[in-house]
Enzyme design. Structure first.
Site, PDB file in Angstrom:
ATOM      1  N   GLY A 236       5.770   3.823   4.307  1.00 37.14           N
ATOM      2  CA  GLY A 236       5.672   5.158   5.521  1.00 37.14           C
ATOM      3  C   GLY A 236       5.106   4.383   6.935  1.00 37.14           C
ATOM      4  CB  SER A 237       3.498   5.562   9.775  1.00 38.76           C
ATOM      5  OG  SER A 237       2.065   6.200   8.892  1.00 38.76           O
ATOM      6  N   GLY A 241      -0.836   2.508   6.007  1.00 37.36           N
ATOM      7  CA  GLY A 241      -0.764   1.283   5.375  1.00 37.36           C
ATOM      8  C   GLY A 241      -2.536   0.951   6.435  1.00 37.36           C
ATOM      9  CD  GLU A 258       8.877  -3.480   2.541  1.00 40.74           C
ATOM     10  OE1 GLU A 258       8.306  -3.194   3.845  1.00 40.74           O
ATOM     11  OE2 GLU A 258       9.149  -4.032   1.315  1.00 40.74           O
ATOM     12  CB  CYS A 292      11.718   1.370   8.379  1.00 41.00           C
ATOM     13  SG  CYS A 292      12.263   0.957   6.904  1.00 41.00           S
TER      14      CYS A 292
END
Length: 502
Positions: A236-237, A241, A258, A292
């Protein structure tokens, strides 16, 4: 639900998803192709989360004792079931995530490929024999199953990210609990139905080996905070994180993160410009800029800048945009209104910072959000160029010196994917060297998108540092034990320590 909703129903029925799971729920499932609701899914509550993790824990205690090659057989069967369901699952990915058909099919192919990789891996979970300084001793390292693995995935790769993690986790002897994006619950339910078919063919897979939790942030937080979950792989963003990492660290759980990727590409004077154009175009516009690994920053040498920008403008003007089920298009919709608003805000910030915007306008009206990809000529790496906007925006900048542009390329917070287009060997090697790109992925003469499953996938800095998929990423899903066996009749101590109590 008429039209696209009927097609979703047909696909879910064909894929074997329980109708009650997607018709009798409280959370609407929308398609970005039209913006309409296509299902109403059931949401997991706190009791459901607790039960699922408990089931996964019980399954792990059985599964860890199954020989690894036998575990690989389940993943082999999963790959077979995915092959049989590829067309239907790919179409569901297109409807729910907005990908064009080739990208939807490519995502399911990634699932199949990682299953193939994991099957081979099930016979290669190697440890080491280690030289020991003590006579009559043998030292070795072995790898054991870790426990319950939590997977939190994002909307843009609604099924492949689960497969990257699940295929490896399963052959390593773990169970899996998956919290998909609330924007793409239907593909998760379909994937779980496919897994159940593979498990039924396998015959003796423990109940609860794979679980799916449909829900929002609460479900994800419960997965992150539960001490029974040994590892959480979260995609995700960077903002997400920052919330997940300290919560896992607080209980000393493992994390595979990630996160964001403000990816850059350099086009050098010696580059094959036709090849570079194709690589940049796909990297910047593929999946409507919602990868991403999307190319977001482009550095063009001064000597080729004007001509290359002109060619890019032509490509951006002519690229097909629209519903991927209704025409031969390359750019589908943004996932929702919020994504469109974020894109427009970034473009306005670029103008304020001195940028010149080409494209970026909305295409069509209604409840869906199609946009023309934006090409933005910037005076430097300032303002929104330093941030990742999950939309098809490519910031273009001029450079003169390779060393200086590599430093500029690295001067952003994320470090996922990168590329250089050059036919000069020295430039290529300079980019790949320790003093070159600081990203987890560095490519020469191909774009930033389109990684294969054979290599470990992930990045550095605010991308999170995690690795998934190929190479030796499997080790994160196992615990390492160093074993020493004394087969002598003496007890020598390491480092020459003497402790004689006789």
């Amino acid at each position: 639900m008429a039209g696209i909703g009927e097609e979703v129903g047909r696909l879910l029925d064909t894929l074997g998803v329980d109708r009650a799971a997607w018709t009798d729920g409280s959370m609407p499932a929308l398609s970005p192709l039209t913006g309409e609701q296509v299902a109403a899914v059931r949401v997991a509550d706190a009791a459901d989360v607790d039960w699922a993790i408990g089931q996964a824990g019980a399954a792990f205690r059985v599964w860890r004792t199954v020989p690894a090659p036998r575990r690989g057989e389940l993943v082999r069967l999963l790959g077979e079931e995915l092959r049989a369901a590829k067309d239907d699952l790919a179409k569901l990915v297109t409807i729910e995530a907005g990908k064009v058909p080739s990208e939807g099919a490519g995502e399911v192919q990634e699932m199949i490929d990682i299953c193939d990789f994991a099957v081979g891996l099930s016979r290669q979970l190697y440890g080491l024999t280690i030289a020991t300084e003590r006579p009559g001793h043998r030292m070795m390292e072995v790898w054991h199953p870790l426990g319950v693995v939590g997977v939190i995935s994002a909307f843009n790769f609604p099924v492949a990210v689960w497969a990257w993690n699940a295929a490896l986790a399963l052959v390593c002897g773990n169970s899996v609990v998956w919290k998909p994006s609330e924007k793409t619950p239907l593909t998760a339910l379909a994937t779980q139905a496919i897994f159940r078919r593979a498990a039924a063919r396998f015959g003796d897979a423990p109940e609860g080996l794979s679980q799916v939790l449909i829900g929002g942030r609460d479900a994800g937080e419960a997965l992150v905070d539960d001490r029974r979950v040994a590892l959480v792989s979260a995609t995700g963003s960077t903002r997400m994180g920052r919330a997940v990492a300290p919560r896992l660290a607080q209980r000393f759980a493992r994390a595979i993160l990630e996160l964001g990727g403000n990816n850059g590409a350099i086009v050098a004077p010696s580059a094959d410009l036709d090849l570079a154009l194709r690589g940049v175009a796909f990297g910047a516009m593929g999946t409507a800029g919602q990868r991403c690994t999307t190319t977001r920053r482009l550095f063009l040498h001064d000597s080729i800048y004007d001509g290359f920008v002109a060619r890019l403008k032509a490509a951006y003007t002519s690229v097909g945009i629209g519903n991927p089920l209704e025409g031969d298009v390359l750019v589908g919709p943004l996932i929702d209104r919020a994504a469109h608003e974020a894109m427009q805000q970034a473009l306005q910030a670029a103008v304020t910072a001195g940028g010149v915007v080409h494209g970026g306008e909305r295409v069509g009206e209604g409840a869906s959000f199609y946009v023309r990809p934006a090409l933005v000529e910037m005076p430097g790496q300032v303002g929104p160029v330093l941030e990742e906007t999950f939309a098809p925006i490519l910031y273009v900048m001029r450079y003169y010196d390779l060393d200086a542009v590599i430093d500029l390329h690295n001067d952003v917070a994320a470090g996922l994917s990168s590329a250089i287009f050059t036919t000069d060997m020295r430039e290529a090697e300079r980019f790949l060297a320790a003093s070159g790109s600081d990203c987890g992925i560095a490519n020469v003469n191909l774009g930033t998108s389109g990684a294969e499953i054979g290599g470990a996938f992930g990045g550095e800095k605010e991308t999170g540092g995690g690795r998934e998929s190929g190479s030796d990423a499997w080790r994160q899903y196992m615990r390492r034990a160093t074993n020493t066996v004394n087969y002598s009749d003496a007890l020598p101590l390491a480092q020459g320590v003497s402790f004689d109590v006789s």
